[in-house]
Design a protein around this motif. Structure first.
Motif, PDB file in Angstrom:
ATOM      1  N   UNK A  90       4.638   6.554  -8.874  1.00  0.00           N
ATOM      2  CA  UNK A  90       5.357   7.827  -9.000  1.00  0.00           C
ATOM      3  C   UNK A  90       4.494   8.867  -9.711  1.00  0.00           C
ATOM      4  N   UNK A  91       3.793   8.449 -10.755  1.00  0.00           N
ATOM      5  CA  UNK A  91       2.911   9.389 -11.465  1.00  0.00           C
ATOM      6  C   UNK A  91       1.771   9.848 -10.555  1.00  0.00           C
ATOM      7  N   UNK A  92       1.194   8.924  -9.799  1.00  0.00           N
ATOM      8  CA  UNK A  92       0.100   9.275  -8.883  1.00  0.00           C
ATOM      9  C   UNK A  92       0.537  10.320  -7.866  1.00  0.00           C
ATOM     10  N   UNK A  93       1.781  10.236  -7.437  1.00  0.00           N
ATOM     11  CA  UNK A  93       2.300  11.149  -6.418  1.00  0.00           C
ATOM     12  C   UNK A  93       2.872  12.434  -7.012  1.00  0.00           C
ATOM     13  N   UNK A 121       5.428  12.526  -9.017  1.00  0.00           N
ATOM     14  CA  UNK A 121       6.880  12.370  -9.048  1.00  0.00           C
ATOM     15  C   UNK A 121       7.360  11.714 -10.338  1.00  0.00           C
ATOM     16  N   UNK A 122       6.468  11.672 -11.319  1.00  0.00           N
ATOM     17  CA  UNK A 122       6.812  10.988 -12.567  1.00  0.00           C
ATOM     18  C   UNK A 122       8.007  11.582 -13.277  1.00  0.00           C
ATOM     19  N   UNK A 123       8.246  12.889 -13.076  1.00  0.00           N
ATOM     20  CA  UNK A 123       9.395  13.528 -13.720  1.00  0.00           C
ATOM     21  C   UNK A 123      10.693  13.266 -12.965  1.00  0.00           C
ATOM     22  N   UNK A 124      10.606  12.663 -11.781  1.00  0.00           N
ATOM     23  CA  UNK A 124      11.805  12.403 -10.978  1.00  0.00           C
ATOM     24  C   UNK A 124      12.144  10.924 -10.853  1.00  0.00           C
ATOM     25  N   UNK A 125      11.263  10.052 -11.323  1.00  0.00           N
ATOM     26  CA  UNK A 125      11.506   8.612 -11.208  1.00  0.00           C
ATOM     27  C   UNK A 125      11.429   7.976 -12.589  1.00  0.00           C
ATOM     28  N   UNK A 126      12.510   7.339 -12.995  1.00  0.00           N
ATOM     29  CA  UNK A 126      12.542   6.547 -14.221  1.00  0.00           C
ATOM     30  C   UNK A 126      12.690   5.088 -13.804  1.00  0.00           C
ATOM     31  N   UNK A 127      11.674   4.287 -14.096  1.00  0.00           N
ATOM     32  CA  UNK A 127      11.672   2.877 -13.696  1.00  0.00           C
ATOM     33  C   UNK A 127      12.050   2.015 -14.893  1.00  0.00           C
ATOM     34  N   UNK A 134       0.822  -1.214   0.000  1.00  0.00           N
ATOM     35  CA  UNK A 134       0.000   0.000   0.000  1.00  0.00           C
ATOM     36  C   UNK A 134       0.855   1.263   0.000  1.00  0.00           C
ATOM     37  N   UNK A 135       1.799   1.327   0.901  1.00  0.00           N
ATOM     38  CA  UNK A 135       2.656   2.506   0.997  1.00  0.00           C
ATOM     39  C   UNK A 135       4.082   2.034   1.259  1.00  0.00           C
ATOM     40  N   UNK A 192      10.926   6.324  -4.199  1.00  0.00           N
ATOM     41  CA  UNK A 192       9.934   7.364  -3.926  1.00  0.00           C
ATOM     42  C   UNK A 192      10.413   8.305  -2.820  1.00  0.00           C
ATOM     43  N   UNK A 193      11.065   7.747  -1.802  1.00  0.00           N
ATOM     44  CA  UNK A 193      11.598   8.578  -0.717  1.00  0.00           C
ATOM     45  C   UNK A 193      12.635   9.551  -1.255  1.00  0.00           C
TER      46      UNK A 193
END
Length: 200
Positions: free
Chosen positions: A74-77, A79-85, A16-17, A48-49
């Motif tokens: 990441x997109x939901x939060x 943070x999509x521009x900061x996380x590349x999976x 969940x988190x 994410x942290x």
């Protein structure tokens, strides 16, 4: 069962988190944000942290299930521009780029993995002044699959990388205890082996 199938099954139930590993938060909190590589990113708590604190993170894992879920979270939060999976079988491929931080937490697997080679690649991917943080199990929790494993010390891991002491410096090589909670709510004292290497 293949390595990918094993880890896809492991990540089949969403967290969940997802939380960051405590050793990451202890070591990185006071560092200036930059570029980070999270090896074996799993549920994505570390990535994410870091992203929440201004880091631009490349998260790499063998599980396509985990990678897809992390990218969506990441997109939901926002943070999509900061996380590349990215999906990587680290025995075969390694993320491209230079990083101010490479983090490898509990990079253990019941399958074959050239760990020393992967961690050497991680050290070589550091920008000047960058740090490699390796946190390994130093003991097996009662709920762990690796009950019969031998856990090398942080110093042994450092030596296995065969890094040039003129270019990389071991800043920490510690054995640390913590209280851990298992998937069923079990609690046990465990040991972490923490290795922190800096590129000069």
């Amino acid at each position: 069962m293949t390595t990918t199938e094993f880890w896809d099954a492991h990540h089949a139930t969403p967290t969940a988190d997802p939380r960051a590993n405590v050793r990451l938060t202890e070591v990185v909190t006071d560092l200036d944000p930059g570029t980070a590589l999270d090896l074996g990113s799993g549920a994505g708590g570390d990535a994410l942290w870091l992203a929440r604190r201004g880091w631009h993170v490349t998260a790499a894992d063998i599980s396509g299930v985990a990678i897809a879920r992390l990218a969506a979270r990441a997109r939901e939060l926002g943070l999509g521009d900061r996380v590349t999976a990215e999906r990587h079988d680290l025995g075969a491929t390694f993320p491209a780029g230079r990083f101010d931080l490479v983090s490898a937490h509990y990079l253990h697997t019941p399958f074959a993995l050239p760990r020393a080679r992967v961690l050497r690649q991680a050290a070589e991917a550091l920008s000047p002044g960058g740090r490699l943080l390796v946190v390994d199990h130093g003991s097996a929790a009662p709920w762990s699959w690796d009950q019969d494993a031998r856990f090398p010390s942080a110093r042994e891991v450092a030596l296995s990388l065969e890094l040039d002491a003129g270019e990389w410096t071991v800043e920490r090589a510690d054995a640390l205890s913590r209280r851990a909670t298992g998937p069923g709510g079990q609690v046990a004292d465990v040991v972490d082996h923490l290795l922190l290497i800096r590129r000069r």
